[in-house]
Enzyme design. Structure first.
Site, PDB file in Angstrom:
ATOM      1  CB  CYS A   1      -1.001  -0.022   1.146  1.00 32.31           C
ATOM      2  SG  CYS A   1      -2.326   1.189   0.901  1.00 32.31           S
TER       3      CYS A   1
ATOM      4  CG  HIS B   1      -4.360  -3.134   2.593  1.00 31.91           C
ATOM      5  ND1 HIS B   1      -3.331  -2.790   3.438  1.00 31.91           N
ATOM      6  CD2 HIS B   1      -4.907  -1.985   2.174  1.00 31.91           C
ATOM      7  CE1 HIS B   1      -3.273  -1.474   3.544  1.00 31.91           C
ATOM      8  NE2 HIS B   1      -4.217  -0.955   2.782  1.00 31.91           N
TER       9      HIS B   1
ATOM     10  CD  GLU C   1      -2.306  -6.001   4.855  1.00 30.95           C
ATOM     11  OE1 GLU C   1      -1.761  -6.451   3.822  1.00 30.95           O
ATOM     12  OE2 GLU C   1      -2.388  -4.783   5.094  1.00 30.95           O
TER      13      GLU C   1
END
Lengths: 251, 205
Positions: B80, B184, B186
């Site tokens: 990011c 992202h 994650e």
């Protein structure tokens, strides 16, 4: 192309999900992490955890819940309920939440939106608005869980909130909520067209068609609770249906 | 194999840490120069604004250290804001000089009717060519984005995958020593988990 989002909302009280008793295929039915994982596995695009007993004394329990959710769940999640100041935002974000939603406190102190947005970024500030039709062709903002009419127009308030830094609007229709007769399409259409931030429609979902209609009306995401919790609508089937209707969804 | 997550007070370091842990890798969150020097690979996460991010990196003496380590062949993955920091300059909050591993500039996503900013939500990756980072992914995988600035579509040589948001958003960028993900991983469910496995495998090479 950006997908339209489907967001289940889980009410958490003292670290446990309430209204979760209908889940027969998971063992610990009241555990927010287990339920969050289950929804995530089914294709939910985001989750909302709402602390329904959010007094400051209870907050530490919720913080530890948020921490365990963040450890286990690999999709974005928002937390809300009783956020009163920018430090409440900070506490939730540090615990691992992606976004924090705020409602009554922002109506009473709009500067809270600006302060949180400046400190943590617009993208994590979700303004939750409870709106009800006022009989004059508009919608009024209600606070205190829908009990008190502020007399402020939803239209004015959401525009102001976006200018202050709200990154997303979650629009709960008090008229539609719990009726299961569909979202307030007019309200969601007007807001989605007028606002420069995403709009999450909330309140009124009863059938898969209701989701299709509000997303087609312009909402960026549709939030629901009981239709998912009580198994009336399954997320995989819903998403397949939406895709068949030509609505971009993540399958 | 020692992986460090560079700690420069950016948000959500823990979410990256837990995503790696779910793949069986215990990374160390640190800003200690010796620990970073001794590590085999580096991850630069990031949530926030570029001005603050670069100021913190400088304040902790990390900009030169990261440049030296990449110069020595240590691999770096930027996530990011950490992806944007791989480029030369960002217009977020002025003209912010960044790490400069890749040519190009970060600008605000142009708002337009029907295009809301931030670009927030799940969008599809379009790969320009087969690439190691796409291993095991479904075609046109959805990943989760939250950002208001983007790498301008010029200097496309380092763009590995893009997302369509009315403008073409460079989503995966990189060369032999750095890789950057605008979204992202994650927070991108099973697709994100596969991306982490691919990145960890690349680190090992």
């Amino acid at each position: 192309m950006l997908a339209k989002r489907i967001i289940p909302c889980l009410d958490v009280s003292h670290g446990r999900v309430v209204k979760g008793k209908q889940f027969q295929h998971v063992q610990d039915v009241d555990d927010p992490v287990t339920l969050g994982k289950m929804y995530s596995g089914q294709g939910a695009d985001e989750l909302v955890f709402y602390d329904i007993t959010a007094t400051h004394e209870k907050r530490p329990i919720f913080v530890s819940t948020v921490k365990s959710i963040a450890e286990e769940i690999s999709i974005p999640f928002t937390v809300g309920g009783g956020m009163r100041c920018a430090d409440d935002f900070r506490q939730m974000l540090l615990a691992g939440a992606d976004k924090v939603s705020v409602n009554s406190a922002a109506v009473l102190h709009p500067e809270l939106i600006r302060e949180a947005a400046e400190r943590f970024g617009n993208q994590c500030v979700v303004l939750s608005v409870d709106g009800k039709r006022n009989g004059n062709g508009g919608w009024d903002v209600y606070i205190e869980g829908g009990r008190k009419n502020t007399g402020i127009s939803v239209w004015e308030w959401t525009r102001r909130a976006v200018a202050l830094g709200a990154g997303e609007i979650c629009m709960n229709s008090i008229d539609a909520d719990g009726e299961k007769k569909g979202y307030d399409l007019e309200l969601n259409r007007i807001l989605s067209e007028a606002l420069t931030v995403p709009v999450i429609a909330s309140g009124g979902a009863g059938t898969m068609k209701d989701f299709a209609e509000v997303l087609r009306a312009g909402a960026d995401a549709a939030l629901a609770a009981s239709v998912f919790h009580f198994g009336q609508i399954s997320i995989p089937e819903l998403k397949k249906y939406l895709a068949s209707q030509g609505i971009p969804v993540r399958l | 194999m020692k992986t460090v997550i560079i700690d420069y007070d950016a948000g959500n370091l823990a979410n990256v840490y837990h995503a790696l842990l779910r793949e069986g890798t215990e990374a160390e969150i640190t800003r200690d120069p010796e620990t970073i020097r001794k590590a085999d690979a580096m991850i630069l996460p990031g949530v926030g604004a570029m001005g603050d991010a670069m100021a913190h990196l400088r304040q902790y003496g990390l900009t030169e250290l990261i440049r030296e380590e990449v110069g020595r062949g240590k691999k770096l993955a930027g996530i990011c804001l950490g992806m944007q920091a791989l480029f030369e300059v960002s217009e977020e909050g002025g003209q912010i000089p960044c790490l400069g591993f890749l040519p190009g500039k970060i600008e605000e996503i142009p708002a337009a009717p029907g295009r809301k900013v931030p670009h927030m939500g799940w969008n599809e990756l379009e790969f320009r060519a087969p690439h190691w980072i796409a291993r095991g992914l479904p075609p046109h995988p959805y990943v989760y984005f939250v950002h208001s600035y983007y790498k301008t579509p010029s200097d496309t040589a380092d763009v590995i995958a893009s997302a369509d948001y009315g403008v073409s958003i460079p989503a995966v960028v990189g060369n032999d020593s750095v890789i950057g993900l605008q979204f992202h991983p994650e927070k991108s469910g099973p697709v994100g988990a596969q991306l982490w496995r691919n990145i960890l495998e690349w680190f090992e090479k």
